[in-house]
Design an enzyme around this catalytic site. Sequence first.
Site, PDB file in Angstrom:
ATOM      1  N   SER A  59      -1.250   2.824  20.838  1.00 25.90           N
ATOM      2  CA  SER A  59      -0.836   2.431  19.486  1.00 25.90           C
ATOM      3  C   SER A  59      -0.986   0.918  19.352  1.00 25.90           C
ATOM      4  O   SER A  59      -0.858   0.177  20.329  1.00 25.90           O
ATOM      5  CB  SER A  59       0.625   2.827  19.269  1.00 25.90           C
ATOM      6  OG  SER A  59       1.165   2.120  18.174  1.00 25.90           O
ATOM      7  N   ASP A  72      -1.522   1.475  -3.526  1.00 23.88           N
ATOM      8  CA  ASP A  72      -2.282   0.374  -4.131  1.00 23.88           C
ATOM      9  C   ASP A  72      -3.697   0.813  -4.513  1.00 23.88           C
ATOM     10  O   ASP A  72      -4.558  -0.017  -4.818  1.00 23.88           O
ATOM     11  CB  ASP A  72      -2.307  -0.859  -3.222  1.00 23.88           C
ATOM     12  CG  ASP A  72      -3.032  -0.614  -1.896  1.00 23.88           C
ATOM     13  OD1 ASP A  72      -3.209   0.563  -1.519  1.00 23.88           O
ATOM     14  OD2 ASP A  72      -3.431  -1.596  -1.242  1.00 23.88           O
ATOM     15  N   SER A  80       0.819  -1.220   0.000  1.00 15.78           N
ATOM     16  CA  SER A  80       0.000   0.000   0.000  1.00 15.78           C
ATOM     17  C   SER A  80       0.856   1.274   0.000  1.00 15.78           C
ATOM     18  O   SER A  80       1.621   1.506  -0.915  1.00 15.78           O
ATOM     19  CB  SER A  80      -0.965  -0.041   1.192  1.00 15.78           C
ATOM     20  OG  SER A  80      -1.891   1.000   1.131  1.00 15.78           O
ATOM     21  N   ALA A 137     -10.434   9.178   8.024  1.00 13.88           N
ATOM     22  CA  ALA A 137      -9.948  10.505   7.631  1.00 13.88           C
ATOM     23  C   ALA A 137      -8.857  10.394   6.562  1.00 13.88           C
ATOM     24  O   ALA A 137      -8.708  11.284   5.723  1.00 13.88           O
ATOM     25  CB  ALA A 137      -9.423  11.252   8.854  1.00 13.88           C
ATOM     26  N   ASN A 138      -8.111   9.269   6.527  1.00 13.77           N
ATOM     27  CA  ASN A 138      -7.029   9.097   5.547  1.00 13.77           C
ATOM     28  C   ASN A 138      -7.520   8.880   4.119  1.00 13.77           C
ATOM     29  O   ASN A 138      -6.732   8.765   3.195  1.00 13.77           O
ATOM     30  CB  ASN A 138      -6.103   7.952   5.967  1.00 13.77           C
ATOM     31  CG  ASN A 138      -6.797   6.593   5.995  1.00 13.77           C
ATOM     32  OD1 ASN A 138      -7.786   6.350   5.297  1.00 13.77           O
ATOM     33  ND2 ASN A 138      -6.280   5.693   6.818  1.00 13.77           N
ATOM     34  N   ARG A 181      -1.485   7.526  21.711  1.00 14.78           N
ATOM     35  CA  ARG A 181      -1.853   8.590  20.763  1.00 14.78           C
ATOM     36  C   ARG A 181      -2.877   9.508  21.405  1.00 14.78           C
ATOM     37  O   ARG A 181      -3.857   9.043  21.994  1.00 14.78           O
ATOM     38  CB  ARG A 181      -2.395   7.987  19.469  1.00 14.78           C
ATOM     39  CG  ARG A 181      -1.397   7.049  18.795  1.00 14.78           C
ATOM     40  CD  ARG A 181      -1.846   6.609  17.415  1.00 14.78           C
ATOM     41  NE  ARG A 181      -0.944   5.586  16.867  1.00 14.78           N
ATOM     42  CZ  ARG A 181       0.239   5.827  16.330  1.00 14.78           C
ATOM     43  NH1 ARG A 181       0.681   7.069  16.254  1.00 14.78           N
ATOM     44  NH2 ARG A 181       0.984   4.849  15.860  1.00 14.78           N
TER      45      ARG A 181
END
Length: 546
Positions: free
Chosen positions: A501, A279, A65, A372-373, A508
């Site tokens: 994480s 990808d 990816s 969100a990505n 985080r």
Amino acid sequence: MADLEGAFQMSLLHPNLEGVTLQYGTAGFRTKAEELDHVMFRMGQLAVLRSKKTKSTIGVMVTASHNPEEDNGVKLVDPLGEMLASAWEEYATQLANAEENQLTVILEKIIQEEKIEMHIGAFVVVGRDTRPSSLKLSQAAIDGIISLGSKHKDYGLVTTPQLHYIVCCHNTNQMYGTASVEGYYVKLSTAFLELAKQTPNRTDDHKHLKVDGANGIGALKLKEMENYLQKELLTSLYNDGTAGKLNHLCGADYVKVQQKPPKGIQMMAGERCCSFDGDADRIVYYYNDDAGLFHLLDGDKIATLISTFLKELLTKADLHLQVAVVQTAYANGSSTRYLEETMKVEVHCAKTGVKHLHHKAQQFDVGVYFEANGHGTVLFSKDAQKKIQQLVENPNVNKDQRNVAKLLMNTLNIINQTVGDAISDMLLIEAILALKGMTVQQWDAIYTDLPNRQLKVKVADRRVIDTTDAERRAVSPPGLQEAIDNLVQKYNLSRAFVRPSGTEDVVRVYAEADTQRNADLLAHEVSLAVYKLAGGVGEEPKAVWS
């Protein structure tokens, strides 16, 4: 007992590497390419067992990816194009890490535990991305498939979503589409062209889109698809793989994290641009405004555009279907507020990770999910699809209703429901903007993101943090959530959460508030609370001010 001697003999051509321990997760396996040969062979074997167990075609995708070009990875695709079932992730991990002399023992264990009938036939489809190591590694996977006597088909260079689509087609008697890359192009482009017919006033300027292909497989496949789109979408392709390195200074992840355009794209004010990842299962949009400021339209903005469009169409069609948007805790509070309060769309929160979002979205008539990505898609229940189809075919509905039903049916066909798909999502977004006559600036202006800040705090053991409510509240260590609640109360439009994480001993921290300074202050104060209450190590967190 299954006869696994032949499989063992072939495995000796793909020897285990000392000191390499891997864990199969949402993204499958990912690491340096040179560490993966034996893993690929064994995943080929696991795919055969999964195929026999499910009596279905299974996919093996060789890709890492958005990771750097020197990495690679593999993920298995389940019968309806979904990610591998969670229970089998553990089998994948055991097989990948097995000592040479334990390989047949673990294969036998899986066969017995899953009551697999080894005389049943199997069929596995294989695809790969453009990394230099992918051809050799996909051959190792094919060796694994052959070692257990299974049939296979190598589809060669494909995007990850294309392989998911192909697997789904194989297992639905081609009801989902024709099980080939050409079948994918025909299905999506036909739907796009039908939607484009409803927008006769578009000029070439409206049709133009700059695309960053991340120097990956998505660029190659978009070039192949160009003729199918019959100039209804005019793409200028950058980072097309002819020169630069995969994902280097380009791609959706780079643009999202760095909050700036990729290398190589010259952006004029107001021009629509988008980036795929390596990808092609993620996409983000962006533009520069008249003052030269960069604006990112991420997964939250995409989900809002799509769900709003679908809700409007369903209302016009008088179809009473439940539309819901599934987000993670990282979704910007402004998007949640806009969807719930302005559009009256249900919003649900799921744990971080695509499989959690996908599973939650399956619970609704129409489930829209995006991280969100930029990874996401839309799922339609069987009942929703049937109702849309019936409306298209009903001779008693008026012309307007039938037209709306056709719009819905073509929207349904443009969407790759199996997985997030950059090409499919791009065509859907372009169709919606054209149908609504919206510019990228108007789309961006639907709501304004609240300022936010993400930080990391090093801890001795990340397992001391336990969360609930889709990772939005901490249940341990004692006192941490109370401290966060008290800090949040100090600022307007604020919220904050912490989560461990999945891969390293860090916690985080996410915080948002009415101004960037307040978001920074809140994030810093929450970081200090984590450091003090959850066993922080090293230096105390330092303040980060914008």
